[in-house]
Write a protein that holds these residues in place. Sequence first.
Motif, PDB file in Angstrom:
ATOM      1  N   TRP A 215       0.827  -1.207   0.000  1.00  0.00           N
ATOM      2  CA  TRP A 215       0.000   0.000   0.000  1.00  0.00           C
ATOM      3  C   TRP A 215       0.864   1.261   0.000  1.00  0.00           C
ATOM      4  N   SER A 216       2.019   1.206   0.703  1.00  0.00           N
ATOM      5  CA  SER A 216       2.879   2.386   0.796  1.00  0.00           C
ATOM      6  C   SER A 216       3.834   2.504  -0.389  1.00  0.00           C
ATOM      7  N   THR A 217       4.003   1.418  -1.161  1.00  0.00           N
ATOM      8  CA  THR A 217       4.985   1.420  -2.257  1.00  0.00           C
ATOM      9  C   THR A 217       4.337   1.605  -3.620  1.00  0.00           C
ATOM     10  N   ILE A 218       3.173   0.977  -3.831  1.00  0.00           N
ATOM     11  CA  ILE A 218       2.589   0.914  -5.174  1.00  0.00           C
ATOM     12  C   ILE A 218       1.403   1.871  -5.311  1.00  0.00           C
ATOM     13  N   PRO A 219       1.459   2.807  -6.269  1.00  0.00           N
ATOM     14  CA  PRO A 219       0.275   3.623  -6.569  1.00  0.00           C
ATOM     15  C   PRO A 219      -0.701   2.796  -7.411  1.00  0.00           C
ATOM     16  N   MET A 220      -1.763   2.313  -6.761  1.00  0.00           N
ATOM     17  CA  MET A 220      -2.653   1.342  -7.396  1.00  0.00           C
ATOM     18  C   MET A 220      -3.916   1.991  -7.954  1.00  0.00           C
ATOM     19  N   VAL A 221      -4.359   1.457  -9.079  1.00  0.00           N
ATOM     20  CA  VAL A 221      -5.638   1.820  -9.689  1.00  0.00           C
ATOM     21  C   VAL A 221      -6.357   0.513 -10.000  1.00  0.00           C
ATOM     22  N   THR A 222      -7.696   0.500  -9.911  1.00  0.00           N
ATOM     23  CA  THR A 222      -8.462  -0.709 -10.193  1.00  0.00           C
ATOM     24  C   THR A 222      -9.406  -0.479 -11.364  1.00  0.00           C
ATOM     25  N   GLN A 223      -9.348  -1.379 -12.336  1.00  0.00           N
ATOM     26  CA  GLN A 223     -10.239  -1.370 -13.492  1.00  0.00           C
ATOM     27  C   GLN A 223     -11.309  -2.435 -13.290  1.00  0.00           C
ATOM     28  N   PHE A 224     -12.582  -2.088 -13.514  1.00  0.00           N
ATOM     29  CA  PHE A 224     -13.685  -3.033 -13.349  1.00  0.00           C
ATOM     30  C   PHE A 224     -14.280  -3.396 -14.709  1.00  0.00           C
ATOM     31  N   ASP A 225     -14.721  -4.658 -14.825  1.00  0.00           N
ATOM     32  CA  ASP A 225     -15.327  -5.102 -16.084  1.00  0.00           C
ATOM     33  C   ASP A 225     -16.263  -6.266 -15.788  1.00  0.00           C
ATOM     34  N   LYS A 226     -16.989  -6.712 -16.831  1.00  0.00           N
ATOM     35  CA  LYS A 226     -17.888  -7.855 -16.729  1.00  0.00           C
ATOM     36  C   LYS A 226     -17.708  -8.743 -17.951  1.00  0.00           C
ATOM     37  N   ALA A 227     -18.030 -10.013 -17.782  1.00  0.00           N
ATOM     38  CA  ALA A 227     -17.960 -10.948 -18.905  1.00  0.00           C
ATOM     39  C   ALA A 227     -19.178 -11.855 -18.885  1.00  0.00           C
ATOM     40  N   ASP A 228     -19.720 -12.114 -20.054  1.00  0.00           N
ATOM     41  CA  ASP A 228     -20.829 -13.046 -20.210  1.00  0.00           C
ATOM     42  C   ASP A 228     -20.240 -14.461 -20.273  1.00  0.00           C
ATOM     43  N   ILE A 229     -20.375 -15.217 -19.196  1.00  0.00           N
ATOM     44  CA  ILE A 229     -19.747 -16.543 -19.133  1.00  0.00           C
ATOM     45  C   ILE A 229     -20.758 -17.666 -19.372  1.00  0.00           C
ATOM     46  N   THR A 230     -21.869 -17.353 -20.001  1.00  0.00           N
ATOM     47  CA  THR A 230     -22.922 -18.365 -20.216  1.00  0.00           C
ATOM     48  C   THR A 230     -22.375 -19.572 -20.977  1.00  0.00           C
ATOM     49  N   GLU A 231     -21.706 -19.312 -22.094  1.00  0.00           N
ATOM     50  CA  GLU A 231     -21.185 -20.416 -22.913  1.00  0.00           C
ATOM     51  C   GLU A 231     -20.023 -21.117 -22.227  1.00  0.00           C
ATOM     52  N   MET A 232     -19.154 -20.348 -21.551  1.00  0.00           N
ATOM     53  CA  MET A 232     -17.999 -20.950 -20.866  1.00  0.00           C
ATOM     54  C   MET A 232     -18.455 -21.832 -19.710  1.00  0.00           C
ATOM     55  N   GLU A 233     -19.480 -21.405 -18.993  1.00  0.00           N
ATOM     56  CA  GLU A 233     -19.981 -22.199 -17.882  1.00  0.00           C
ATOM     57  C   GLU A 233     -20.609 -23.497 -18.393  1.00  0.00           C
ATOM     58  N   ALA A 234     -21.286 -23.438 -19.535  1.00  0.00           N
ATOM     59  CA  ALA A 234     -21.860 -24.655 -20.125  1.00  0.00           C
ATOM     60  C   ALA A 234     -20.752 -25.614 -20.543  1.00  0.00           C
ATOM     61  N   LEU A 235     -19.671 -25.064 -21.111  1.00  0.00           N
ATOM     62  CA  LEU A 235     -18.532 -25.899 -21.507  1.00  0.00           C
ATOM     63  C   LEU A 235     -17.861 -26.516 -20.277  1.00  0.00           C
ATOM     64  N   ARG A 236     -17.718 -25.728 -19.225  1.00  0.00           N
ATOM     65  CA  ARG A 236     -17.095 -26.235 -17.995  1.00  0.00           C
ATOM     66  C   ARG A 236     -17.859 -27.448 -17.458  1.00  0.00           C
ATOM     67  N   LYS A 237     -19.177 -27.384 -17.476  1.00  0.00           N
ATOM     68  CA  LYS A 237     -19.984 -28.494 -16.976  1.00  0.00           C
ATOM     69  C   LYS A 237     -19.865 -29.724 -17.870  1.00  0.00           C
ATOM     70  N   ARG A 238     -19.698 -29.500 -19.180  1.00  0.00           N
ATOM     71  CA  ARG A 238     -19.549 -30.649 -20.100  1.00  0.00           C
ATOM     72  C   ARG A 238     -18.185 -31.312 -19.928  1.00  0.00           C
ATOM     73  N   ILE A 239     -17.166 -30.526 -19.602  1.00  0.00           N
ATOM     74  CA  ILE A 239     -15.804 -31.057 -19.485  1.00  0.00           C
ATOM     75  C   ILE A 239     -15.607 -31.811 -18.176  1.00  0.00           C
ATOM     76  N   ASN A 240     -16.339 -31.416 -17.144  1.00  0.00           N
ATOM     77  CA  ASN A 240     -16.061 -31.954 -15.812  1.00  0.00           C
ATOM     78  C   ASN A 240     -16.120 -33.476 -15.705  1.00  0.00           C
ATOM     79  N   PRO A 241     -17.071 -34.173 -16.342  1.00  0.00           N
ATOM     80  CA  PRO A 241     -17.036 -35.640 -16.256  1.00  0.00           C
ATOM     81  C   PRO A 241     -15.725 -36.235 -16.756  1.00  0.00           C
ATOM     82  N   ARG A 242     -15.176 -35.665 -17.833  1.00  0.00           N
ATOM     83  CA  ARG A 242     -13.888 -36.142 -18.342  1.00  0.00           C
ATOM     84  C   ARG A 242     -12.778 -35.839 -17.331  1.00  0.00           C
ATOM     85  N   ALA A 243     -12.842 -34.644 -16.722  1.00  0.00           N
ATOM     86  CA  ALA A 243     -11.814 -34.249 -15.748  1.00  0.00           C
ATOM     87  C   ALA A 243     -11.872 -35.113 -14.499  1.00  0.00           C
ATOM     88  N   GLU A 244     -13.081 -35.467 -14.083  1.00  0.00           N
ATOM     89  CA  GLU A 244     -13.228 -36.267 -12.869  1.00  0.00           C
ATOM     90  C   GLU A 244     -12.603 -37.644 -13.017  1.00  0.00           C
TER      91      GLU A 244
END
Length: 427
Positions: A215-244
């Motif tokens: 906090w005393s060394t780095i002058p920090m700034v924060t950038q905020f954003d959003k992402a639509d993860i609908t398709e990625m979340e569907a893919l994650r659920k399809r991959i999980n059986p293989r990962a398990e």
Amino acid sequence: MAELKLPDLGDNVSSAVVVGVLIKEGDSITAGQPVLELETDKAVMEAPASEGGTVSKVLVKPGDEVKSGQVIAVLGEAAEPAAENKPAPTPPPTPAPAPVSPQPSSTPAPQRSVAPLPSAPVGQRRLIPAAPSVRRLARELGINLLEVVGSGPAYRISENDLRRFALGEAPAAVAAQPPSAPAPTLPDFSRFGPVRREAMSGIRRATVRSMAQAWSTIPMVTQFDKADITEMEALRKRINPRAEKRGAKVTMTAILLKIAAAALKQFPKFNASIDTATNEVIYKEYIHIGVAVDTPTGLLVPVVRDVDKKGVIALAAELGEIAAKARDRKLTPEEMQGASFTISNLGGIGGTGFTPIVNWPEVAIMGVSRSSIEPLWNAEKATFEPRNVMPFSLSYDHRLIDGADAARFCRFVAEMLEDPFLLGFEG
């Protein structure tokens, strides 16, 4: 004759406390054999011997503070071990006439302030700071550690404390450690109602130091954003059986590791550090990413190495292993060093956004919050659709990274999250 030196303790670990000596004079040891049990702010570990030989002299004892490269023993001809140097497994039946006093690791100050051990309220357990070797000795002596006052930093209990307790001596007062920088005097809160005090754990003390430095060394700034993860979340659920089948569970954090690695390649400034002594920027050719893990004793940040060279399922398996080690406090210093970027995912807990603090000497950190269903406009269909939207943030060192760079970095991450097809090309 040869000197046995303490191996490197790791980045950002300047010293450790000896909590157990696993060798004695006359012992024959081999390279790699554990010789010391050490405790740092974040882990208890064993230090291996750098070479083999016969121990001629041991130069450290429990309670000593040691540093990387320090000579801890001398190897050579076996010395005739003195009987009094052999550790006694049990206390003597009668106390010695001379009072027992702990051996300080440094010259004591002429005047030291003391503080009493805080007691826990009825029904709550007090945190007991004691190394595994001390706990073993307590079991051998039949001592309840809750009844012992530790004389070390943060009330750490040593073997000397146990032996004094076994002899029926009054517990030593705990030395109050002065803060590293002047702090405002707190008011007397007990004037307003009941209070209790609790010693900080080693992890919390380390967090205090590192966050204050950042906090005393780095002058920090924060950038905020959003992402639509609908398709990625569907893919994650399809991959999980293989990962398990491979003993892994694909989480959004594992996917974010892979996406962040691609972003760091695309934007190398975020994978760098600033050397103010030489006015240079150090660009790292490797991609090691720290992952913040919430544990019962505090926040730990194990590091996943070479993220860009591993697949998502492999990253998920490794992430599960190091997270479990972090919660069990079995991480070694090596497993918590070398990160060039950090991810802190609070989505499993909640929140709509936060500003993570950059972990110096890194220059950026990503914070992830809980996703939720939001109505997004579909221009082709001219209608709103329910979509799974994940908020995230990026704190960065403004000395090296400009706001436009941070916005582009976030957009790159968002686009990768929104189109899983890109993960196979960019990742």
